[in-house]
Design a protein around this motif. Structure first.
Motif, PDB file in Angstrom:
ATOM      1  N   VAL A 183     -43.318  18.591 -28.227  1.00  0.00           N
ATOM      2  CA  VAL A 183     -43.703  19.684 -27.644  1.00  0.00           C
ATOM      3  C   VAL A 183     -45.156  20.099 -27.786  1.00  0.00           C
ATOM      4  O   VAL A 183     -45.630  19.843 -28.775  1.00  0.00           O
ATOM      5  CB  VAL A 183     -42.808  20.763 -27.837  1.00  0.00           C
ATOM      6  N   SER A 184     -45.646  21.119 -26.621  1.00  0.00           N
ATOM      7  CA  SER A 184     -46.896  21.543 -26.776  1.00  0.00           C
ATOM      8  C   SER A 184     -47.118  22.523 -25.675  1.00  0.00           C
ATOM      9  O   SER A 184     -46.678  22.129 -24.600  1.00  0.00           O
ATOM     10  CB  SER A 184     -48.313  20.422 -26.860  1.00  0.00           C
ATOM     11  N   PRO A 185     -47.637  23.665 -26.145  1.00  0.00           N
ATOM     12  CA  PRO A 185     -47.948  24.705 -25.002  1.00  0.00           C
ATOM     13  C   PRO A 185     -48.869  24.225 -23.770  1.00  0.00           C
ATOM     14  O   PRO A 185     -48.873  24.580 -22.753  1.00  0.00           O
ATOM     15  CB  PRO A 185     -48.642  25.806 -25.627  1.00  0.00           C
ATOM     16  N   ARG A 186     -49.551  23.140 -24.199  1.00  0.00           N
ATOM     17  CA  ARG A 186     -50.439  22.541 -23.099  1.00  0.00           C
ATOM     18  C   ARG A 186     -49.810  22.145 -21.858  1.00  0.00           C
ATOM     19  O   ARG A 186     -50.510  22.152 -20.984  1.00  0.00           O
ATOM     20  CB  ARG A 186     -51.270  21.564 -23.983  1.00  0.00           C
ATOM     21  N   LEU A 187     -48.782  21.685 -21.987  1.00  0.00           N
ATOM     22  CA  LEU A 187     -47.905  20.905 -20.810  1.00  0.00           C
ATOM     23  C   LEU A 187     -47.707  22.146 -19.794  1.00  0.00           C
ATOM     24  O   LEU A 187     -48.035  21.835 -18.689  1.00  0.00           O
ATOM     25  CB  LEU A 187     -46.516  20.341 -21.319  1.00  0.00           C
ATOM     26  N   ILE A 188     -47.161  23.324 -20.334  1.00  0.00           N
ATOM     27  CA  ILE A 188     -46.802  24.321 -19.450  1.00  0.00           C
ATOM     28  C   ILE A 188     -48.281  25.103 -18.888  1.00  0.00           C
ATOM     29  O   ILE A 188     -48.169  25.295 -17.760  1.00  0.00           O
ATOM     30  CB  ILE A 188     -46.170  25.292 -20.087  1.00  0.00           C
ATOM     31  N   GLU A 189     -49.111  24.932 -19.734  1.00  0.00           N
ATOM     32  CA  GLU A 189     -50.707  25.763 -19.358  1.00  0.00           C
ATOM     33  C   GLU A 189     -51.416  24.761 -18.416  1.00  0.00           C
ATOM     34  O   GLU A 189     -51.801  25.441 -17.602  1.00  0.00           O
ATOM     35  CB  GLU A 189     -51.210  26.068 -20.640  1.00  0.00           C
ATOM     36  N   SER A 190     -51.077  23.731 -18.545  1.00  0.00           N
ATOM     37  CA  SER A 190     -51.716  22.707 -17.325  1.00  0.00           C
ATOM     38  C   SER A 190     -50.919  22.891 -16.069  1.00  0.00           C
ATOM     39  O   SER A 190     -51.817  22.982 -14.897  1.00  0.00           O
ATOM     40  CB  SER A 190     -51.605  21.258 -17.716  1.00  0.00           C
ATOM     41  N   ILE A 191     -49.713  23.332 -16.008  1.00  0.00           N
ATOM     42  CA  ILE A 191     -48.961  23.676 -14.947  1.00  0.00           C
ATOM     43  C   ILE A 191     -49.445  24.661 -14.116  1.00  0.00           C
ATOM     44  O   ILE A 191     -50.019  24.818 -12.838  1.00  0.00           O
ATOM     45  CB  ILE A 191     -47.529  23.868 -15.112  1.00  0.00           C
ATOM     46  N   TRP A 192     -49.806  25.920 -15.032  1.00  0.00           N
ATOM     47  CA  TRP A 192     -50.304  27.320 -14.652  1.00  0.00           C
ATOM     48  C   TRP A 192     -51.794  27.150 -13.665  1.00  0.00           C
ATOM     49  O   TRP A 192     -52.150  27.547 -12.879  1.00  0.00           O
ATOM     50  CB  TRP A 192     -50.593  28.107 -15.677  1.00  0.00           C
ATOM     51  N   PHE A 193     -52.569  25.807 -14.265  1.00  0.00           N
ATOM     52  CA  PHE A 193     -53.864  25.850 -13.819  1.00  0.00           C
ATOM     53  C   PHE A 193     -53.764  24.822 -12.827  1.00  0.00           C
ATOM     54  O   PHE A 193     -55.174  24.225 -12.542  1.00  0.00           O
ATOM     55  CB  PHE A 193     -54.826  25.525 -15.087  1.00  0.00           C
ATOM     56  N   GLY A 194     -52.855  24.232 -12.461  1.00  0.00           N
ATOM     57  CA  GLY A 194     -52.660  23.515 -11.379  1.00  0.00           C
ATOM     58  C   GLY A 194     -53.261  21.756 -11.473  1.00  0.00           C
ATOM     59  O   GLY A 194     -53.778  21.147 -10.833  1.00  0.00           O
ATOM     60  N   CYS A 195     -53.111  21.558 -12.936  1.00  0.00           N
ATOM     61  CA  CYS A 195     -53.604  20.391 -13.371  1.00  0.00           C
ATOM     62  C   CYS A 195     -52.357  19.537 -13.599  1.00  0.00           C
ATOM     63  O   CYS A 195     -51.412  19.808 -14.446  1.00  0.00           O
ATOM     64  CB  CYS A 195     -54.361  20.431 -14.899  1.00  0.00           C
ATOM     65  N   VAL A 196     -52.066  18.409 -12.948  1.00  0.00           N
ATOM     66  CA  VAL A 196     -51.058  17.466 -12.937  1.00  0.00           C
ATOM     67  C   VAL A 196     -50.881  17.125 -14.237  1.00  0.00           C
ATOM     68  O   VAL A 196     -51.662  16.041 -14.634  1.00  0.00           O
ATOM     69  CB  VAL A 196     -51.156  16.473 -11.662  1.00  0.00           C
ATOM     70  N   PRO A 197     -49.719  17.187 -14.756  1.00  0.00           N
ATOM     71  CA  PRO A 197     -49.439  16.521 -16.211  1.00  0.00           C
ATOM     72  C   PRO A 197     -49.174  15.048 -16.046  1.00  0.00           C
ATOM     73  O   PRO A 197     -48.441  14.548 -15.246  1.00  0.00           O
ATOM     74  CB  PRO A 197     -48.177  17.244 -16.653  1.00  0.00           C
ATOM     75  N   VAL A 198     -49.820  14.372 -16.938  1.00  0.00           N
ATOM     76  CA  VAL A 198     -49.424  12.976 -17.144  1.00  0.00           C
ATOM     77  C   VAL A 198     -48.767  12.661 -18.537  1.00  0.00           C
ATOM     78  O   VAL A 198     -49.465  13.238 -19.579  1.00  0.00           O
ATOM     79  CB  VAL A 198     -50.760  11.907 -17.183  1.00  0.00           C
ATOM     80  N   ILE A 199     -47.550  12.662 -18.589  1.00  0.00           N
ATOM     81  CA  ILE A 199     -46.841  12.726 -19.891  1.00  0.00           C
ATOM     82  C   ILE A 199     -46.326  11.422 -20.542  1.00  0.00           C
ATOM     83  O   ILE A 199     -45.940  10.456 -20.133  1.00  0.00           O
ATOM     84  CB  ILE A 199     -45.488  13.227 -19.527  1.00  0.00           C
ATOM     85  N   LEU A 200     -47.000  11.306 -21.768  1.00  0.00           N
ATOM     86  CA  LEU A 200     -46.856   9.991 -22.567  1.00  0.00           C
ATOM     87  C   LEU A 200     -45.815  10.637 -23.985  1.00  0.00           C
ATOM     88  O   LEU A 200     -46.512  10.988 -24.933  1.00  0.00           O
ATOM     89  CB  LEU A 200     -48.022   9.540 -23.108  1.00  0.00           C
ATOM     90  N   ALA A 201     -44.781  10.835 -23.870  1.00  0.00           N
ATOM     91  CA  ALA A 201     -43.846  11.367 -24.949  1.00  0.00           C
ATOM     92  C   ALA A 201     -42.295  10.888 -24.493  1.00  0.00           C
ATOM     93  O   ALA A 201     -41.589  11.802 -24.155  1.00  0.00           O
ATOM     94  CB  ALA A 201     -44.029  12.994 -24.932  1.00  0.00           C
ATOM     95  N   ASP A 202     -42.144   9.675 -25.332  1.00  0.00           N
ATOM     96  CA  ASP A 202     -40.690   9.386 -24.990  1.00  0.00           C
ATOM     97  C   ASP A 202     -39.814  10.263 -25.542  1.00  0.00           C
ATOM     98  O   ASP A 202     -39.782  11.180 -26.578  1.00  0.00           O
ATOM     99  CB  ASP A 202     -40.587   8.245 -25.803  1.00  0.00           C
ATOM    100  N   ASN A 203     -38.416  10.480 -25.022  1.00  0.00           N
ATOM    101  CA  ASN A 203     -37.236  11.264 -25.540  1.00  0.00           C
ATOM    102  C   ASN A 203     -37.594  12.851 -25.308  1.00  0.00           C
ATOM    103  O   ASN A 203     -36.941  13.279 -26.053  1.00  0.00           O
ATOM    104  CB  ASN A 203     -36.953  10.769 -27.247  1.00  0.00           C
ATOM    105  N   TYR A 204     -38.262  12.940 -24.646  1.00  0.00           N
ATOM    106  CA  TYR A 204     -38.673  14.328 -24.409  1.00  0.00           C
ATOM    107  C   TYR A 204     -37.906  15.070 -23.294  1.00  0.00           C
ATOM    108  O   TYR A 204     -38.144  14.748 -22.080  1.00  0.00           O
ATOM    109  CB  TYR A 204     -40.218  14.678 -24.143  1.00  0.00           C
ATOM    110  N   ASP A 205     -36.798  15.803 -23.725  1.00  0.00           N
ATOM    111  CA  ASP A 205     -36.035  16.364 -22.553  1.00  0.00           C
ATOM    112  C   ASP A 205     -37.003  17.762 -21.712  1.00  0.00           C
ATOM    113  O   ASP A 205     -37.131  18.799 -22.565  1.00  0.00           O
ATOM    114  CB  ASP A 205     -34.895  17.233 -22.998  1.00  0.00           C
TER     115      ASP A 205
END
Length: 519
Positions: A414-436
């Motif tokens: 988990v990191s706030p960066r994931l949600i904040e990238s959504i706010w700023f219109g930056c498409v997330p690229v996720i490298l985090a296995d087993n993350y619900d």
């Protein structure tokens, strides 16, 4: 001459009512208010100085908390904060000062300036979920989770049923515990993710879904606040204090008639990275309680078990069958800056010249592998650095000027960066296995992000270059209102979305309470 002076004085008074005069700027008078309040109005220099003084005073809190932190360096029998802790402290002061300045500016704006919002806009000036529902989804492209909803209309209807069909009764805290939480809530968190705990606890206890009659309730909220319990445990073992406080609350309720009748209908929040391990001493409560957890990793890792001093099950203490992944950032400052930058508009402040960006620390194996890829790639359109924390202005500009933002597992998924990238219109690229992923029960993340298994990290750059950014970005714009918290809840925002997932989890568990959710 007297008449002219009086005329000029009246003109200045009218101008101040429409626009705050800024130091070093010419006063502009307008007979019509702006379309929505601009959060870019600069506060007075004195307000900024006061904010930095308050943040500096809070630095002592951070240094003291470093003693209770997991990362510490001991020399000569005493203790000294490690370089990592000092980096966190410096970053925390920057963010705290920036948000204090923002609060002062906002207060000045509300007192002296027009305070209306555009039709269909929220307090930040951005689009609301209500406007999305009113617009409809004629082409059927809204990225709902097709396993749960067939269309956007069904999602909107489910949101609309919450206030009447999801009734939450708060299990009472003792007056002493209420006073303790009230005092501790004034302590600075210096982590935008930890602020989620107060936001959820406040509005589940006294919000649009709350009821004072347990007979009318469909769910029962346990108002413990583990992060504040950790703060109150200073200078001892903060995590141990989190567990002890949770155990004390459970023991105070176990003998009541209400507790015995609410198994699998109880839920609570835990935003700290310790996660649901606060309930490890109460295995039955762990099994029958829905946790809104930021650390939503569905598999216990051996390094986590060693760090926490626990022997975890193969699937870990988090179960997507009963638990809920929280929207893990509740900043009121960043969303306003995103609207100011017009990140989803036709004329954004910053051009998205960076293809892929990341700014963080080197805290996991997957990050080390990506660092090797970056050193071999040498692509100027890739801005992936591991220099640690950055200033708030640089951080926001980086998000706003990038097409894709990398989210990698660090010490936790988990990191706030994931949600904040959504706010700023930056498409997330996720490298985090087993993350619900947050709200994955409602939304199809594959339609507005790129999800890459850690074992395929070597394909990161090729998959990013071949992705259809325009489509992903448009879908991101449509779902972004669901990832925002507000000072007062707004229909379809992060609180409503989280409540909808909690309701579904409790309904499913109530009919299968005897089953083990970790199997």
């Amino acid at each position: 001459r007297v008449a002219k002076r009086q005329t000029r004085r009246r003109a200045r008074t009218r101008a101040m009512a429409l626009r705050v005069r800024l130091p070093g700027r010419r006063m502009r008078c307008s007979s019509s208010p702006p379309s929505f309040p601009s959060p870019s109005i600069a506060g007075a220099r004195g307000a900024r100085r006061v904010a930095y003084v308050l943040a500096a005073l809070s630095l002592a809190t951070i240094i003291l908390c470093a003693r209770a932190s997991d990362v510490r360096a001991r020399e000569g029998g005493g203790w000294m904060p490690s370089r990592a802790n000092l980096s966190h402290a410096k970053s925390g002061v920057r963010w705290q000062a920036t948000q204090m300045v923002h609060a002062v500016r906002r207060g000045v704006l509300e007192v002296f300036s027009w305070n209306g919002y555009r039709s269909g806009a929220d307090e930040y000036g951005g689009r609301t979920f209500t406007a999305t529902c009113a617009e409809g989804d004629g082409k059927g492209t809204f990225p709902v989770n097709r396993e749960r909803f067939e269309s956007l209309a069904q999602l909107c209807d489910a949101m609309g049923e919450l206030e009447g069909g999801f009734r939450v009764y708060t299990v009472g805290l003792s007056p002493l515990a209420q006073l303790r939480y009230a005092l501790l809530s004034w302590a600075p968190t210096f982590n935008r993710g930890y602020d989620v705990e107060r936001q959820l606890a406040r509005w589940f206890a006294n919000g649009p879904f709350s009821t004072r009659n347990p007979k009318h309730a469909t769910a029962f909220f346990m108002p413990v606040m583990p992060y504040l319990d950790r703060v109150s445990g200073f200078p001892g073992d903060g995590r141990r204090n989190m567990r002890d406080s949770f155990n004390a609350f459970v023991h105070s309720q176990e003998g009541t008639r209400l507790w015995s009748k609410t198994a699998c209908k109880r839920f609570t929040t835990v935003v700290h990275d310790y996660g649901t391990s606060i309930a490890m001493d109460e295995p039955e409560v762990l099994r029958t309680t829905t946790f809104i957890s930021s650390n939503a990793e569905t598999m216990g890792r051996s390094d986590m078990a060693v760090e926490m001093g626990e022997v975890l099950d193969g699937n870990g203490p988090y179960s997507p069958k009963k638990d809920v992944s929280s929207v893990c950032s509740s900043s009121f400052y960043l969303p306003e800056k995103a609207i100011e930058y017009d990140v989803f508009g036709r004329y954004p402040r910053f051009r998205r010249t960076t293809l892929l960006s990341f700014q963080g620390g080197m805290s996991s194996d997957v990050r080390r592998r990506v660092a090797e890829l970056v050193s071999n790639e040498r692509d100027p359109s890739m801005d992936v650095t591991f220099d640690g924390h950055v200033a708030p202005s640089s951080y926001m500009q980086n998000l706003a000027s990038s097409k894709f933002c990398l989210h990698m597992k660090g010490t936790r998924v988990v990191s706030p960066r994931l949600i904040e990238s959504i706010w700023f219109g930056c498409v997330p690229v996720i490298l985090a296995d087993n993350y619900d992923l947050p709200l994955s029960h409602l939304l199809d993340w594959s339609k507005f992000s790129i999800i890459i298994p850690e074992s395929e990290s070597h394909t990161l750059f090729n998959r990013t270059r071949s992705a259809k950014w325009a489509v992903l970005h448009d879908n991101l714009r449509r779902v972004s209102p669901m990832f925002l918290y507000h000072r007062r809840p707004v229909f379809g925002d992060a609180l409503y979305s989280t409540a909808l997932v909690v309701r579904d989890r409790i309904e499913a568990r109530s009919s299968a309470c005897d089953e083990d959710p970790f199997v």
